[in-house]
Design a protein around this motif. Structure first.
Motif, short mmCIF file in Angstrom:
data_model
loop_
_atom_site.label_atom_id
_atom_site.label_comp_id
_atom_site.label_asym_id
_atom_site.label_seq_id
_atom_site.Cartn_x
_atom_site.Cartn_y
_atom_site.Cartn_z
N ASP A 100 0.84 -1.18 0.00
CA ASP A 100 0.00 0.00 0.00
C ASP A 100 0.89 1.24 0.00
O ASP A 100 1.48 1.59 1.02
CB ASP A 100 -0.89 -0.04 1.26
N ARG A 101 1.02 1.90 -1.14
CA ARG A 101 2.01 2.96 -1.26
C ARG A 101 1.60 4.24 -0.54
O ARG A 101 2.41 5.12 -0.32
CB ARG A 101 2.26 3.27 -2.74
N LYS A 102 0.34 4.37 -0.21
CA LYS A 102 -0.11 5.63 0.38
C LYS A 102 0.37 5.79 1.83
O LYS A 102 0.26 6.86 2.40
CB LYS A 102 -1.63 5.71 0.35
N LEU A 103 0.84 4.70 2.42
CA LEU A 103 1.21 4.78 3.83
C LEU A 103 2.65 5.25 3.96
O LEU A 103 3.52 4.80 3.22
CB LEU A 103 1.05 3.41 4.47
N SER A 104 2.87 6.15 4.90
CA SER A 104 4.21 6.68 5.02
C SER A 104 4.96 5.99 6.14
O SER A 104 4.48 5.90 7.26
CB SER A 104 4.13 8.19 5.28
N LEU A 105 6.11 5.47 5.79
CA LEU A 105 6.92 4.76 6.77
C LEU A 105 7.46 5.72 7.83
O LEU A 105 7.57 5.36 9.00
CB LEU A 105 8.10 4.09 6.09
N ALA A 106 7.79 6.95 7.39
CA ALA A 106 8.38 7.91 8.33
C ALA A 106 7.41 8.18 9.46
O ALA A 106 7.79 8.19 10.64
CB ALA A 106 8.72 9.20 7.60
N ALA A 107 6.14 8.38 9.12
CA ALA A 107 5.15 8.66 10.15
C ALA A 107 5.06 7.48 11.11
O ALA A 107 5.04 7.64 12.33
CB ALA A 107 3.80 8.93 9.52
N LEU A 108 5.05 6.28 10.55
CA LEU A 108 4.94 5.09 11.41
C LEU A 108 6.12 5.04 12.37
O LEU A 108 5.95 4.83 13.57
CB LEU A 108 4.90 3.84 10.53
N GLY A 109 7.33 5.27 11.82
CA GLY A 109 8.51 5.22 12.66
C GLY A 109 8.47 6.26 13.75
O GLY A 109 8.74 5.99 14.91
N LEU A 110 8.08 7.48 13.38
CA LEU A 110 8.03 8.58 14.34
C LEU A 110 7.07 8.25 15.48
O LEU A 110 7.43 8.36 16.66
CB LEU A 110 7.59 9.87 13.64
N PHE A 111 5.87 7.84 15.12
CA PHE A 111 4.89 7.61 16.18
C PHE A 111 5.24 6.39 17.01
O PHE A 111 4.99 6.35 18.21
CB PHE A 111 3.48 7.50 15.59
N THR A 112 5.85 5.39 16.37
CA THR A 112 6.29 4.24 17.16
C THR A 112 7.32 4.69 18.18
O THR A 112 7.24 4.33 19.36
CB THR A 112 6.90 3.17 16.25
N GLY A 113 8.26 5.52 17.72
CA GLY A 113 9.29 6.03 18.62
C GLY A 113 8.67 6.80 19.78
O GLY A 113 9.00 6.57 20.94
N LEU A 114 7.75 7.70 19.45
CA LEU A 114 7.11 8.50 20.50
C LEU A 114 6.34 7.61 21.47
O LEU A 114 6.34 7.83 22.68
CB LEU A 114 6.15 9.50 19.85
N PHE A 115 5.69 6.60 20.92
CA PHE A 115 4.88 5.68 21.72
C PHE A 115 5.77 4.97 22.75
O PHE A 115 5.47 4.94 23.96
CB PHE A 115 4.22 4.69 20.76
N ILE A 116 6.89 4.45 22.25
CA ILE A 116 7.80 3.73 23.15
C ILE A 116 8.39 4.69 24.19
O ILE A 116 8.46 4.39 25.38
CB ILE A 116 8.89 3.03 22.34
N LEU A 117 8.76 5.89 23.71
CA LEU A 117 9.30 6.90 24.62
C LEU A 117 8.28 7.22 25.71
O LEU A 117 8.62 7.30 26.90
CB LEU A 117 9.64 8.17 23.82
N GLY A 118 7.02 7.39 25.30
CA GLY A 118 5.96 7.68 26.26
C GLY A 118 5.88 6.61 27.32
O GLY A 118 5.79 6.90 28.52
N MET A 119 5.96 5.34 26.89
CA MET A 119 5.85 4.25 27.86
C MET A 119 7.01 4.30 28.85
O MET A 119 6.82 4.15 30.06
CB MET A 119 5.81 2.91 27.15
N TYR A 120 8.23 4.52 28.32
CA TYR A 120 9.39 4.58 29.22
C TYR A 120 9.22 5.71 30.24
O TYR A 120 9.49 5.54 31.42
CB TYR A 120 10.67 4.81 28.42
N LEU A 121 8.75 6.86 29.73
CA LEU A 121 8.65 8.02 30.62
C LEU A 121 7.60 7.78 31.71
O LEU A 121 7.79 8.18 32.85
CB LEU A 121 8.31 9.27 29.81
N VAL A 122 6.49 7.13 31.34
CA VAL A 122 5.48 6.82 32.36
C VAL A 122 6.12 6.02 33.48
O VAL A 122 5.90 6.26 34.67
CB VAL A 122 4.31 6.03 31.74
#
Lengths: 323, 635
Positions: free
Chosen positions: B70-92
């Motif tokens: 599916d070419r419409k999906l952007s990998l960069a966005a996925l990577g960014l939000f995954t990173g933020l998600f994991i960071l959020g969990m660590y910070l909690v």
């Protein structure tokens, strides 16, 4: 290092011998049950040793496997046999205080049965026949209803004896003497009904039928042959015997050897043989007077068993520990 | 890679036991960020880290196919939000004041919203994501209020101050209720769970694994931190509520899971079951602590923690397995799979280990935690209250029932997906996934086995947590060394997983060798099938058929809609030519809880909207009257 594991020598040897005895006697028990049943129903009875002959015959036969079977199908008989033998090892047969009883307690025992059932059910689905799937689905349903009952029954016991270790529990009943406990009676009844369901006996399942729509356990193992079938059958005999030994030794432990002397052991062997023979007769009477019930009556049967165990538990909690 | 660092940090914190404090010069000048890592957060750090590490191995191979698809999906966005998600969990996990906690909590929630909404072209996914965001915020609000209660009495937002505060029982209960509601909603407890099986499955599989495997655990971390550490003064009534809700979640979660045929949705429902088991363990622990049996409370807590660890491992493994299947076949529906064990032999082995572990079968890790929970429940006779003494065994029976139902559920999953013959063309031509994906699954599977076989070693690591929270460790878990697990005393119960494992293998091997002493060749032939004719793949039991008996027995649990259409030949009215069967088993919490509330909100909104006439005169009048009212209030 720990002390328990190092006490090898006699104790472990005894445990090994007891386990082997357990495994060796299981077909005999079934032969006895079949014989009594035939007499009861006015049929010509096969010799008591017939199950051994059947096993030997199966071991000698060539094994035929469906061409689409995977490794799950081939390894299941060994896994089932292995877990069942191990279950037999932790149930006190002729003597208590053997080291094997400490390896696993009664919850683990239930876990072993669940493991064996899991693999048998998978093997039933492996070939992709309709019968196999049907058997697996039904077996898991019955298992799902029977296991909580069994746990409730043993929990009642475990709470009275404040242990889940089988050997300790037997010792506890021995020590407390012949007291008529209402909770024990309920638990024993519940456990008997579960044993009937789990070992696939009438009225839940009929081990001697291959009638398409009624078989449960037989449907799962329909595609097995030769030595694989022999192992699974043997494990089935063992399972029935484990349940019967559990019932007789937990609720009527008298006669079991508490020390490792030749005399005590001899008494233990005689006692357990007598108890099993008697319990076998009870089972036969039960199977003769009952008819096989249809599948969706089984939940009611097991629901009743659950109620009995629950009552046992509650009477124990309310009446026997209060104050 | 952050996973590895986190494992190190977590394990180090568990071993070290001394809390490490830190203040960051972030945020507002007068509001320093307080960070702290102690054994409790260290344990969760290790759990999160383990899964993050495994997933980092999985992701590259998985995503390659994803973008090609599916070419419409952007990998960069996925990577960014995954990173933020994991960071959020660590910070909690690191947070040491309510501000940091809430900010990172929201970071975690919002970034995971974008991950859920990643495949946003599908309307159902957008709906699920919105529902997720909504529930996350209602929950977040409750947590905030809970912290508010504590901060109101403690006078400060740092956890330090909250810990020091003595609350009156009423306020403590209110704070607990708010936190339980908020964290429980995030963790997916019944009856607030309905968003979870909508949201978790629609994210990419590795994200589902993270959400189900560890984000739920972060919510449980919040609950443990809040109750045991911050409020401190635990009352047994809380434990009772938790135990009842936990048992309900366990049973309903697995029953709902059983009737699903979408693999990922089934796994999400099974997460609810496992959260239920964990809550039961925590509930038991709180009952025991509240009635003064601290030693038994420790046992319950250990059981819960062990299950947190186990569930992260096997649920992560199963979600990754589902991802691998989807990767190879583009299928999520069980009823289209079949025979994958031959196409994907290694994935099949790992998935089998996951199934065995989640079904609570010895000698794997799921069994250890369930065994510990049972042991805790069996200590009920120590309690004085007759009601508690009878409720706890019943909840143990519910747990037993759920365990077997879980086994049924995963026999269905494995049997239908991996065994038998393929039911669709794409499944029949599936290819084994690439090495990275297999490695990550293999790693998790290996850990499932290891943590199952060496429970005493693991527990001697975990016991730093109850040591910190309750001031004492478990009484005698490993008095006989690493070989034996004896939670209370060797007399009461013992379990030796290594011996069990070895013994089963020895017996199986011995029987194998004995039987193969005489060389009898195995003959391969067509299936016998009781002598009936040829078989085809449509004759196999499907997932729906497999769970039918259970569905009939527990029918009142679902909203069942069954539809049978028969097509008949008009010339031969007695002959049926085709049957279409449709079965919908809906979650009752929708019709009983969510829809009424949703309708209520809509109706109220409609009522309120009446004052919006759209005419400027009316609005001016509103302003005028408000002004007068305010003036009147002020004077």
């Amino acid at each position: 290092m720990n002390t328990v594991a190092l006490e090898f020598n006699l104790d472990w040897l005894m445990a090994l011998i007891q386990t082997l005895l357990f495994v060796a006697m299981a077909p005999l028990l079934l032969g006895w049950i079949k014989r009594v049943k035939c007499h009861m129903q006015n049929r010509a009875a096969p010799p008591v040793l017939q199950p051994y002959r059947d096993l030997i015959k199966l071991f000698r036969k060539q094994t035929v496997i469906a061409d689409r079977a995977s490794w799950i199908f081939r390894s299941t008989p060994y896994i089932v046999f292995g877990t069942t033998v191990l279950s037999a090892a932790i149930v006190p047969l002729v003597a208590v205080d053997l080291p094997t009883a400490a390896i696993a307690d009664v919850i683990v025992l239930v876990g072993f049965f669940a493991l064996a059932r899991f693999f048998t059910a998978l093997a039933g689905m492996d070939i992709g026949t309709a019968f196999g799937g049907m058997g697996s689905s039904r077996e898991m349903m019955i298992g799902a209803l029977a296991e909580p009952v069994m746990l409730m029954a043993v929990f009642t016991l475990a709470m009275s004896a404040s242990t889940t270790n089988l050997s300790e529990a037997v010792t506890y009943t021995l020590k407390s003497g012949l007291v008529l406990r209402s909770s024990f009676i309920f638990a024993a009844l519940g456990l008997m009904m579960v044993a009937v369901a789990e070992a696939g006996r009438v009225p839940v399942d009929n081990p001697s039928t291959h009638l398409e729509l009624t078989m449960i356990h037989e449907a799962m193992i329909l595609e097995y042959s030769g030595r694989h079938l022999a192992l699974i059958e043997w494990a089935g005999f063992l399972k029935l015997m484990i349940y019967m030994v559990l019932i007789s030794n937990i609720f009527f432990p008298w006669g079991i050897a508490t020390e490792l002397t030749a005399e005590a052991l001899a008494i233990g062997v005689v006692a357990i043989t007598a108890k099993l023979a008697l319990l076998g007769v009870v089972l036969v009477i039960w199977e003769t007077v009952m008819a096989k019930m249809r599948l969706f009556r089984v939940p009611q049967f097991l629901g009743f068993a659950f109620l009995l165990s629950l009552l046992g538990m509650l009477t124990h909690v309310v009446l026997e520990t209060g104050g | 890679m952050s996973g590895l660092a986190a494992i190190m940090a977590g394990v180090w914190a568990l071993i070290d036991e001394a809390p490490t404090l830190d203040q960051l010069a972030l945020g507002l000048p007068w509001l320093k960020w307080h960070l702290r890592i102690d054994p409790l957060s260290g344990f969760f750090f290790a759990v999160v880290g383990l899964l993050v590490f495994a997933i980092s191995l999985f992701t590259p191979g998985y995503l390659r196919e994803y973008t090609r698809h599916d070419r419409k999906l952007s990998l960069a966005a996925l990577g960014l939000f995954t990173g933020l998600f994991i960071l959020g969990m660590y910070l909690v996990l690191l947070a040491d004041d309510a501000f940091v906690f809430m900010i990172s909590w929201e970071l975690m929630s919002v970034s995971s919203y974008f991950l859920v909404a990643y495949q946003h072209l599908n309307a159902a996914n957008r709906r699920a994501a919105f529902l997720y965001l909504l529930m996350a915020h209602i929950g977040g609000l409750a947590i905030l209020l809970g912290f508010g209660v504590l901060a109101g009495f403690g006078g400060s937002f740092t956890f330090e101050a909250m810990r020091a505060t003595e609350l009156s029982p009423v306020w403590a209960s209110i704070a607990f209720a708010l936190a339980f509601f908020g964290f429980g909603m995030k963790a997916g407890m019944v009856p607030l769970h309905a968003w979870l099986p909508e949201a978790h499955p629609v994210a990419p599989s590795h994200i589902s694994a993270l959400m189900s495997g560890v984000m739920l655990k972060v919510a449980l971390y919040g609950l443990i931190r809040f109750t045991y550490d911050l409020v401190g003064d635990i009352q047994w009534q809380w434990g009772l509520v938790m135990l009842v809700i936990g048992s309900a979640s366990t049973l309903l979660g697995v029953l709902y899971a059983l009737l699903r045929d979408n693999l990922k949705r089934l796994l999400a429902y099974s997460s609810i079951e496992n959260v239920g088991i964990i809550l039961s363990g925590l509930g038991l622990s709180m009952i025991f602590i509240g009635t003064g049996h601290d030693v038994l409370g420790v046992l319950g807590l250990i059981a819960a923690l062990y299950h947190i660890l186990s569930h992260a491992l096997f649920k992560g493994l199963l979600f990754l397995g589902a991802g691998a299947i989807a990767h190879a076949t583009h299928e999520y529906d069980l009823n289209n799979m079949g025979g994958l064990i031959k196409r994907m032999p290694q994935t099949a082995i790992f998935f089998l280990i996951g199934c065995l572990a989640i079904s609570g079968l010895p000698p794997l890790n799921g069994f250890v935690s369930e065994w510990l929970t049972f042991q805790a429940a069996l200590q009920a006779p120590a309690l004085e209250s007759g009601v508690l003494r009878s409720i706890i065994p019943v909840s143990a029976a519910v747990l037993a029932l759920s365990a077997v139902l879980a086994a049924t559920c995963f026999v269905k999953v494995y049997g239908v997906a991996f065994l038998g013959v393929a039911r669709s063309r794409r499944v029949a031509h599936a290819q084994e996934v690439d090495i990275g994906m297999r490695l990550s699954m293999g790693l998790l599977a290996l850990l499932c086995v290891l943590f199952g076989i060496f429970p005493s070693t693991v527990i001697s690591l975990i016991d730093a947590v109850p040591m910190m929270l309750l001031g004492q460790g478990p009484p005698s878990v490993a008095v006989h060394g690493w070989l034996w697990l004896t939670p209370i005393s060797p007399k009461v119960a013992s379990y030796s997983a290594p011996l069990v494992f070895v013994a089963v293998i020895v017996v199986a091997l011995v029987s194998y060798v004995l039987l193969h002493a005489r060389a009898l060749k195995i003959r391969r032939a067509h299936p016998w099938d009781c002598g009936f004719g040829s078989l085809n793949s449509r004759m196999q039991y499907t997932g729906t058929a497999f769970s039918m008996p259970i569905q009939r027995i527990f029918a009142p649990v679902w909203d069942l809609k069954e539809d049978i259409e028969e097509t008949k030949n008009p010339k031969q009215p007695l002959r049926t030519e085709g049957i279409r069967h449709q079965l919908q088993a809906l979650d009752k919490s929708w019709s009983r809880l969510y829809e009424p509330i949703g309708n209520l909100v809509l109706t109220t909104a409609r009522q309120v909207s009446r004052i919006q006439t759209g005419s400027i005169h009316t609005y001016l009048a509103y302003s005028f009257f408000t002004l007068i009212l305010l003036l009147w209030v002020v004077t």
